[in-house]
Scaffold this active site. Structure first.
Site: not given
Ligand code: BO1
Ligand code: ZN
Length: 274
Positions: A69, A98, A100, A110, A123, A208-209
């Site tokens: 992702h 990470h 985007h 985003e 992020h 956001t995921t």
């Molecule tokens: S974000 O910064 O909002 N784009 C964001 C999105 C997802 C995660 C962290 C920051 N983390 C993920 C982990 C996964 C886990 C999932 C649980 O959250 O990377 O390992 O399964 O919802």
């Molecule tokens: Zn993110």
């Protein structure tokens, strides 16, 4: 579609995430469009206090990994020294960083700033020290702090003499989902513009995921970093999870990984700058 997997297009895209992940249909979702002229000054938004953001842990393992992702920069610290920030008296520990991006230079971030997109958003993900670990922190409204940094296109930057050179050069070594490669130790401060600790937007939102947990205190930097078009291009070559293409199953190309903006639903966006 590929059952159970989510993506950024077609029938497993953001419109459909809530089928398997009901929190994605919540009322405090991220990202949002930050209307600069509607942000409310709040004098409790004191400067971020960073700890060990400038430290290079030469004995720790720094790596990039493609999780299907995004590309994540992580570190396995064999040091007891923690990295993170203090905000409103609370200690948030670094969890991972990470990216985007979008299919071309006019999209990718985003969050939007007064309707404007940036080609890249970083992020830096933290969890509240009191809650022990990242997954436990997802159960609390103040459990996660994500510091978002916009990157704008600037082809005059010297990509060969840049503190992020090794990071960007290694994107091509994690083309496939599941790939992991070690990188040279890099201080987290390299991802953040200079003098940017006291000017930010803040609001309460979500991951956001999927699972889209509404457990994120967002800090969106007002100062902006720079990225070249060649550095951006590397992200668009990455591959994600398997998906069906007519009769065969192939990895999708991760040309974009930006969730569309979500309704504010009456939430307020605050600014640290009077
Ligand atoms: S974000 O910064 O909002 N784009 C964001 C999105 C997802 C995660 C962290 C920051 N983390 C993920 C982990 C996964 C886990 C999932 C649980 O959250 O990377 O390992 O399964 O919802
Ligand atoms: Zn993110």
């Amino acid at each position: 579609s590929h059952h159970g997997e989510w993506s950024y297009d077609s029938d497993t895209g953001p419109m459909y995430w809530y089928y398997d992940h009901p929190q994605c249909n919540g009322t405090k979702q991220s990202p949002i469009n930050i209307q600069e002229n509607q942000a409310i000054y709040n004098d409790s938004l004191t400067p971020l206090l960073l700890f060990n953001y400038s430290t290079v842990f030469n004995n720790s393992n720094y790596y990039l990994t493609n999780n299907g992702h995004t590309v994540i920069l992580g570190m396995d610290s064999n040091s007891s020294i923690s990295v993170g920030l203090l905000w409103k008296g609370k200690q948030y520990n670094f969890f991972g960083l990470h990216f985007h991006w979008g299919e071309n230079d006019t999209v990718g971030s985003e969050h939007l700033l007064s309707n404007k997109h940036f080609p890249l958003e970083v992020h830096i993900v933290h969890y509240l020290n009191d809650y022990g670990n990242f997954s436990n922190s997802l159960n609390y409204a103040d459990g996660v702090l994500v510091w978002g940094i916009f990157y704008q296109l600037d082809n005059s930057i010297d990509v060969n003499n840049n503190s992020l050179k090794d990071v960007f050069n290694n994107i091509r070594n994690v083309i496939n989902a599941g790939n992991k490669t070690n990188i040279l130790p890099v201080p987290l401060s390299s991802f953040v513009p200079q003098n940017s600790l006291d000017s930010y937007y803040h609001y309460a939102g979500s991951l956001t995921t999927p699972e889209c947990s509404e457990s994120v205190l967002w800090i969106v930097n007002q100062k902006i970093m720079k990225v070249s078009s060649s550095q951006l291009q590397a992200f668009r070559l990455l591959k994600g999870h398997l998906h069906n293409v007519s009769d065969s199953v192939e990895p999708e190309v991760l040309t974009e990984n930006d969730r569309p903006i979500q309704p504010l639903n009456g939430r307020k966006v605050f600014t640290s700058v009077p």
